[in-house]
Design an enzyme around this catalytic site. Sequence first.
Site, short mmCIF file in Angstrom:
data_model
loop_
_atom_site.label_atom_id
_atom_site.label_comp_id
_atom_site.label_asym_id
_atom_site.label_seq_id
_atom_site.Cartn_x
_atom_site.Cartn_y
_atom_site.Cartn_z
N GLU A 493 -20.57 5.26 -38.51
CA GLU A 493 -19.65 5.67 -37.45
C GLU A 493 -18.93 6.98 -37.74
OE1 GLU A 493 -17.13 2.41 -36.31
OE2 GLU A 493 -18.75 0.96 -36.44
N CYS A 525 -2.26 4.38 -37.05
CA CYS A 525 -1.91 4.58 -35.65
C CYS A 525 -3.18 4.60 -34.81
CB CYS A 525 -1.17 5.90 -35.46
SG CYS A 525 0.36 6.01 -36.38
N ASP A 608 -18.13 -5.93 -31.32
CA ASP A 608 -16.87 -6.32 -31.96
C ASP A 608 -15.86 -6.80 -30.92
OD1 ASP A 608 -17.78 -5.66 -34.47
OD2 ASP A 608 -16.90 -3.66 -34.47
N HIS A 650 -17.33 -9.44 -34.40
CA HIS A 650 -16.34 -9.40 -35.47
C HIS A 650 -14.96 -9.63 -34.89
CE1 HIS A 650 -14.09 -8.29 -39.01
NE2 HIS A 650 -13.43 -7.38 -38.31
N CYS A 652 -10.59 -9.85 -35.99
CA CYS A 652 -9.60 -9.43 -36.98
C CYS A 652 -8.57 -10.53 -37.23
CB CYS A 652 -8.90 -8.16 -36.50
SG CYS A 652 -9.88 -6.67 -36.74
N HIS A 703 -7.66 -3.43 -46.23
CA HIS A 703 -6.37 -2.81 -45.92
C HIS A 703 -5.57 -2.49 -47.17
CE1 HIS A 703 -7.43 -4.95 -42.15
NE2 HIS A 703 -6.99 -3.83 -41.62
#
Length: 772
Positions: A493, A525, A608, A650, A652, A703
């Site tokens: 990507e 952001c 996703d 997918h 989250c 993360h």
Amino acid sequence: MKKIHTHIPGFPRIGAQRELKTALERHWRGESTAEELAEVGRTLRSRHWAAQRDAGLDFVTVGDFAFYDHVANHIQLFGCEPARFHFRDEPALARYFTLARGRSGGERCGCGQEGAALEMTKWFDTNYHYLVPELDADTRFALASTRLFDEVAEAQALGHAVKATLIGPLTFLWLAKATDGSCRLDLLDRLLPVYGEVLARLKEQGVAWVQIEEPILGLDLPQAWRSAFETAYWQLNQAGAQLLLATYFSPLEENLSLACRLPVAGLHVDGVRAAHELVSVADWLPVHKVLSAGVVDGRNIWRTDLDAVLATLAPVLDKRGGRLWLSTSCSLLHVPYSLAAETALDAEVESWLAFAHEKLAELALLKTAIEAPGSAAPALAATRAALASRRASPRVRDAAVRARLAALPADAAQRKSPFAERRLLQGAMLNLPPFPTTTIGSFPQTPDIRAARAAFRRGALDSAAYEAAMRAEIAQAIRRQEALGLDVLVHGEAERNDMVEYFGEHLAGFAFTRHGWVQSYGSRCVKPPVIWGDVSRPAPITVDWARYAQGLTEKPVKGMLTGPVTILQWSFVRDDQPRLDTADQIALAMRDEVDDLQRAGIAIVQIDEPALREGLPLRQSRQAGYLDRAVRAFRLTAAVARDATQVHTHMCYAEFNDILPQIAALDADVITIETSRSAMALLDGFGDFRYPNDIGPGVYDIHSPRVPGREDMLALLRRARAVIPAEQLWVNPDCGLKTRGWDETESALRNMVAAAHQMRREANSRKPLEAA
């Protein structure tokens, strides 16, 4: 003349030019000191308070600022950081960032545990992620931070009248998790005295009002939690501070009378999502209490229909007189900073919009329209004209899109064959090993990638040179994945700025801002597109990139798409038709992309839907209708896939267990979910439910800069293997790797592949025993 007060629950933190993001990332790289970061915070707070004052607000809101997350602020305020973060007597700010990001380099905390970050999940039904407090039966609370009081003094020194804000005690406990399975509500008696200390100190500082946020009053609460409110607020009232109880995101419904009778000085309600309740609240709320009506939308960016708001407020004004405050429905954290910087936005579309600064102006105009109607007339006329132009614009509706949706056959959202049959075809075609390894989609967006994209956007790089640069990045990503031994590859990507914005740029009905940034978490952001009209796909979007990547390798390369519900949820959506009608339009556009990918020889297509759970209405009575439509939108996108085309999805950080039947109804061949921060706890529900399709629980928290070792991932995979049959398990990170660097990414993926190989060896050694 009626005297109306105005205020807001909160303001965007990140800055007009994302100054906080820049400062945070410099600090994390070791390029600035804690004091230099603190100075950026002071500058932003001063600027944001000045904007509120200059708009005529009666109070500035203090306590809404955070260097990472406001819930994390409260964890430190109440002294309930988990023991693993008490490391070498670090200063509070360093511990704060460890709560959020974990500890890199394999360092260990004083308690001997790895420095994994706190779990993140969505703040109610928004795309903002908060850090989940970890509590247990032995948790003790103590006033442990002066940050809030320091910021109050800071605002007062600048001459502002201050309204401080706190998350309420019941909402704080509700949002936390008990690591030992104990009842979080049992901790209330320990927590309330600390709240009392905070409130007493704020009163001593001369704070006029304390906004205490209890958005869980908009949920279907168990009776024990509802009953706890009266006792808790009787105790908090003893501190003597003037409390403005704030709810948002949902109607109060059965909690309306409870909220109105609590011993507080005022009540803020969401007058956008619960406009129908305003008159009832005005009736129930005692006349000596303030009613704060959140009538300007804090969640979307369309100009407020001020005439409609004034009509809604008319009976409320008759009942409340001067005890009415006007506000936004919720914090403006969820909208961009200002339209002032949007010099390239379509002029007609821009005339329909209002960002945070413009919403402050709308509050001021509403106040003027009530207090001095004549002087507000010209501005009201201008707003009226803008709204009329939007309703009349011929660009908003596309007859061809609407006709195509109306003509869809009844089985348009149904795959041809059941999963068991598809699985056999896909297995024969793909020939993957047990515990197949893959990633979620994106790879690091390096400075070279960002520089090439920026040069292309400003015209310094032509399309041929830009495409060549992106192809080189894709080739490098493929080579790295092959060297790591991954089984199913992605193109990385490189060409995408954002998983929603990128697709929106190639779809009709979308507009884009240059500076419309909204905080998702920490320094992360997003710049949500604006869906202003009917959606369609003029041309293929991803096909050439996917075809090129697949031509570089014998291994399967996934085509990577964002699903219709996520594009919907992570955009600012038109409000002139039902949201899920717009989702169907997006689904039809993405359906064409799925078909073009498989026709180009792409055997796996990932659609996703990380925001599926996020869109779930907070009230249970509204959830079934949403889920039916959301599932249909995904299936409408995916159903064009042939049986041999493997469809992945997918999701989250979110609580999935209450919607597992609907997740199964998506009928994706493989689902990947984020589970590493919860140590696979989120996977338990999938096992209990006997989830029928394949699943990839994340084993690597992307993360955090921390690189998990092979043994860390093995422990998680063995935990997953105890819940889900081995033949259904995939091995993957929690999410895309866009924000990570290549060194840590390759180290982590190398460990992940090694863990998968070990799981295969263990499975092989188990087979004779299982056969016997």
